[in-house]
Design an enzyme around this catalytic site. Structure first.
Site, PDB file in Angstrom:
ATOM      1  CG  ASP A  44      -2.028   0.807   1.158  1.00 61.00           C
ATOM      2  OD1 ASP A  44      -2.263   1.547   0.361  1.00 61.00           O
ATOM      3  OD2 ASP A  44      -3.013   0.655   2.270  1.00 61.00           O
ATOM      4  CG  ASP A  45      -0.312   4.728   0.096  1.00 65.45           C
ATOM      5  OD1 ASP A  45      -1.028   4.233  -0.656  1.00 65.45           O
ATOM      6  OD2 ASP A  45      -0.725   5.556   1.046  1.00 65.45           O
ATOM      7  CB  CYS A  82      -5.814   2.295  -2.485  1.00 64.78           C
ATOM      8  SG  CYS A  82      -6.869   2.676  -1.066  1.00 64.78           S
ATOM      9  CE  LYS A 136      -6.157   0.354   1.593  1.00 62.61           C
ATOM     10  NZ  LYS A 136      -5.417   1.476   1.803  1.00 62.61           N
ATOM     11  CG  HIS A 138      -9.943   1.367   0.915  1.00 68.83           C
ATOM     12  ND1 HIS A 138      -8.939   2.093   0.546  1.00 68.83           N
ATOM     13  CD2 HIS A 138     -11.036   2.009   1.096  1.00 68.83           C
ATOM     14  CE1 HIS A 138      -9.391   3.384   0.824  1.00 68.83           C
ATOM     15  NE2 HIS A 138     -10.783   3.254   1.160  1.00 68.83           N
ATOM     16  CG  HIS A 225      -1.945   3.717   3.728  1.00 67.69           C
ATOM     17  ND1 HIS A 225      -2.657   4.618   4.742  1.00 67.69           N
ATOM     18  CD2 HIS A 225      -2.727   3.927   2.820  1.00 67.69           C
ATOM     19  CE1 HIS A 225      -3.437   5.534   4.352  1.00 67.69           C
ATOM     20  NE2 HIS A 225      -3.654   4.975   3.080  1.00 67.69           N
ATOM     21  CG  ASP A 283      -2.291   0.793  -3.094  1.00 63.79           C
ATOM     22  OD1 ASP A 283      -1.132   1.158  -2.877  1.00 63.79           O
ATOM     23  OD2 ASP A 283      -3.293   1.223  -2.489  1.00 63.79           O
ATOM     24  CG  ASN A 284      -1.612   4.533  -4.365  1.00 66.34           C
ATOM     25  OD1 ASN A 284      -2.800   4.124  -3.807  1.00 66.34           O
ATOM     26  ND2 ASN A 284      -0.706   4.934  -3.486  1.00 66.34           N
ATOM     27  CE  LYS A 302      -2.903   7.434  -1.490  1.00 61.66           C
ATOM     28  NZ  LYS A 302      -3.241   7.003   0.125  1.00 61.66           N
TER      29      LYS A 302
END
Ligand SMILES: *[C@@H]1O[C@H](CO)[C@@H](O)[C@H](O)[C@H]1NC(C)=O
Ligand SMILES: *[C@@H]1O[C@H](CO)[C@@H](O)[C@H](O)[C@H]1NC(C)=O
Ligand SMILES: *[C@@H]1O[C@H](CO)[C@@H](O)[C@H](O)[C@H]1NC(C)=O
Ligand SMILES: *[C@@H]1O[C@H](CO)[C@@H](O)[C@H](O)[C@H]1NC(C)=O
Length: 496
Positions: A44-45, A82, A136, A138, A225, A283-284, A302
């Site tokens: 994540d991130d 995300c 996660k 989301h 994240h 994811d980004n 991001k």
């Protein structure tokens, strides 16, 4: 449970030739290999400059080795935040077709990934897979039907919202507990750092797995994240990093690397590793403005359409890859993972032909010629922004998103600039059409739109073609009844 021989045969012939020949009539021998276990890891991130193979200062020995042994994807793209990326990965469709193009899903808004889409785990289940999700989600939870165990996963350990405390599993802003095992509120691992709680669960899944069946494990780390939290010993590995956030963040990356190493060892112990396909992606891009993640030398981060927000560290690893230990420069987009993984698993090509995703299995595993010529970085009718890639060219219209500078990891936040770096940098080029040649100018320093009006016209026309397929973004008002105070202080489905 397993794909029929015919499925296998059509898959094998598809691999060896583009035409169906008379060979199809010959009774095939049983396939020599079985559908692979698939371990899909989504960080994540995690930014471009946050992994050891792009930045030697980052301590990611496990990931470095796997990337080195496998196929590193140098032009792997996702969406700027995300929810759209995760929707693209699990459906094979662009978010502007599923209504999820407008940013990250807010936890008190009543919507989710529309139920009309059959997700990757459901499709793999059809092929005989056991399917498990960790981490996660989301993608919506206002109704049980939106949640992982209703969408193709046999089991789930993790959280439904987008961000929380790594130890207490409580969300910020609207506060509530959010951690579940399947649909049950799970408090057992309450004090365990989520990266290691998730690794523990992954190891348990591997240990309990019936090896007669292939395994699909979607491991969607909370890491890296916000918030900045990591066990002290990982922060201590970066004592030389002066900026506190970057120091903790770096430790978070290393903790994730350690967790992946433990899962790898569990697969080795169960002798599942030789038939495991591992996909690692973020994811980004890194949230450069927050002082943690970093995308240097790429521009932006991001939530922007710049390369720093959308081009992410990615590799594929597995003994079944025919060509490995190389860097692949083909364009690969988030929507491609569904058809690519299905192809590797032996699904019939007809079952994934109508999606936006392209089956990249031959391109990755055999280094076959690249298949993707264009893709959509993002298209959001609410913010009016969009970007498209056609070959080496990238066209952006509207506002690319805040924080559009080039940020080095050591750069500190300046008080003057408000909440982030160079707040005004992105204002200077807010709503101008921008064209970049990403091959010659991967860091997007020279807007060449004025020099190539014909290319701009052609790419705008292509964007208009895609826009005709856009479905309005789901963006309902937030609901008070979502608030955890009505649900025993826990984020709970049942309010839409
Ligand atoms: C979760 O679901 C799986 C599959 O149905 C089951 O094996 C497992 O026992 C469930 N766990 C819990 C805690 O309900
Ligand atoms: C920005 O560009 C978009 C897309 O071209 C357009 O719809 C919008 O009106 C523009 N906004 C401003 C403030 O110029
Ligand atoms: C940003 O722009 C605003 C208005 O244009 C200006 O008042 C402010 O000083 C600028 N901030 C910086 C850090 O340049
Ligand atoms: C990866 O892409 C960059 C451009 O961003 C390029 O300079 C580099 O050579 C590529 N790496 C490999 C190994 O091809």
């Amino acid at each position: 449970m397993f794909p029929t021989l015919r499925t296998w045969w059509s898959f094998l012939t598809m691999l060896s030739s583009n035409k169906a020949g008379p060979a199809v009539d010959v009774t095939p021998m049983p396939p020599a290999h079985r559908p692979p276990n698939v371990l899909l890891i989504v960080a994540d991130d995690l930014g471009w400059n946050d992994v050891g193979w792009h930045n030697p200062k980052m301590k990611t020995p496990t990931l470095n080795r796997l990337a080195e042994e496998g196929v590193t994807l140098n032009y792997s793209y996702v969406h700027p935040v995300c929810t759209p990326s995760r929707a693209a990965i699990l459906t094979g469709y662009y978010p502007f077709k599923t209504g999820l193009q407008h940013g990250a899903l807010r936890k008190d808004k009543p919507y989710g990934l529309p139920l009309s889409y059959r997700l990757l785990p459901e499709r793999l289940r059809d092929l005989g897979y056991s399917t498990h999700m960790i981490g996660k989600w989301h993608l919506g939870f206002c109704r049980w039907q939106y949640t992982p165990t209703y969408r193709g996963f046999d089991s789930f350990l993790g959280f439904y919202t987008g961000a929380q405390d790594y130890y207490k599993h409580k969300t910020f802003g609207l506060r509530g507990y959010d951690f579940r095992y399947n649909t049950t509120i799970h408090k057992k691992r309450r004090s365990k750092y989520s990266t290691f709680a998730f690794a523990r669960r992954a190891i348990d899944v591997v240990k309990a797995h019936d090896t007669e069946k292939p395994l699909f494990l979607y491991l969607s780390f909370q890491a890296v994240h916000l918030p900045f939290q990591v066990p002290q010993r990982f922060e201590d590995m970066y004592k030389h990093v002066k900026q506190k956030k970057r120091r903790i963040y770096s430790g978070m990356v290393t903790a994730m690397d350690r967790a992946i190493g433990k899962i790898y060892s569990a697969l080795v112990r169960r002798k599942m590793i030789k038939n495991t396909l591992l996909v690692f992606i973020s994811d980004n891009g890194g949230a450069a403005n927050r002082g943690g993640g970093n995308n240097w030398p790429l521009r932006g981060g991001k939530s922007t359409l710049w390369e720093g927000g959308t081009r992410v560290p990615t590799f594929v690893w597995g003994r079944m890859l025919r060509k490995k230990s190389y860097t692949n420069n083909a364009l690969v987009h988030a929507v491609d993972w569904l058809p690519t993984i299905l192809a590797a698993a032996g699904a019939k090509p007809e079952s994934f032909m109508t999606m936006d995703g392209i089956n990249q299995w031959r391109t990755i595993s055999r280094r076959a010629p690249p298949r993707r010529k264009e893709f959509i970085y993002g298209m959001n009718e609410i913010s009016g922004r969009a970007a498209i890639r056609m070959g080496k060219y990238k066209l952006m219209v509207g506002k690319p998103g805040r924080y559009g500078g080039h940020y080095r990891p050591r750069q500190r936040r300046r008080k003057k600039a408000g909440r982030g770096l160079n707040t005004n940098a992105s204002r200077r080029h807010l709503n101008i059409t921008k064209l970049f040649n990403i091959e010659d100018d991967p860091t997007e320093r020279t807007n060449i739109a004025k020099m190539y009006p014909k290319i701009v016209t052609r790419m705008k026309a292509r964007l208009a073609y895609y826009r005709r397929h856009l479905v309005p973004a789901l963006n309902p008002r937030k609901l008070r009844k979502a608030h955890p105070k009505h649900w025993g202080k826990v984020w709970t489905p049942g309010w839409c």
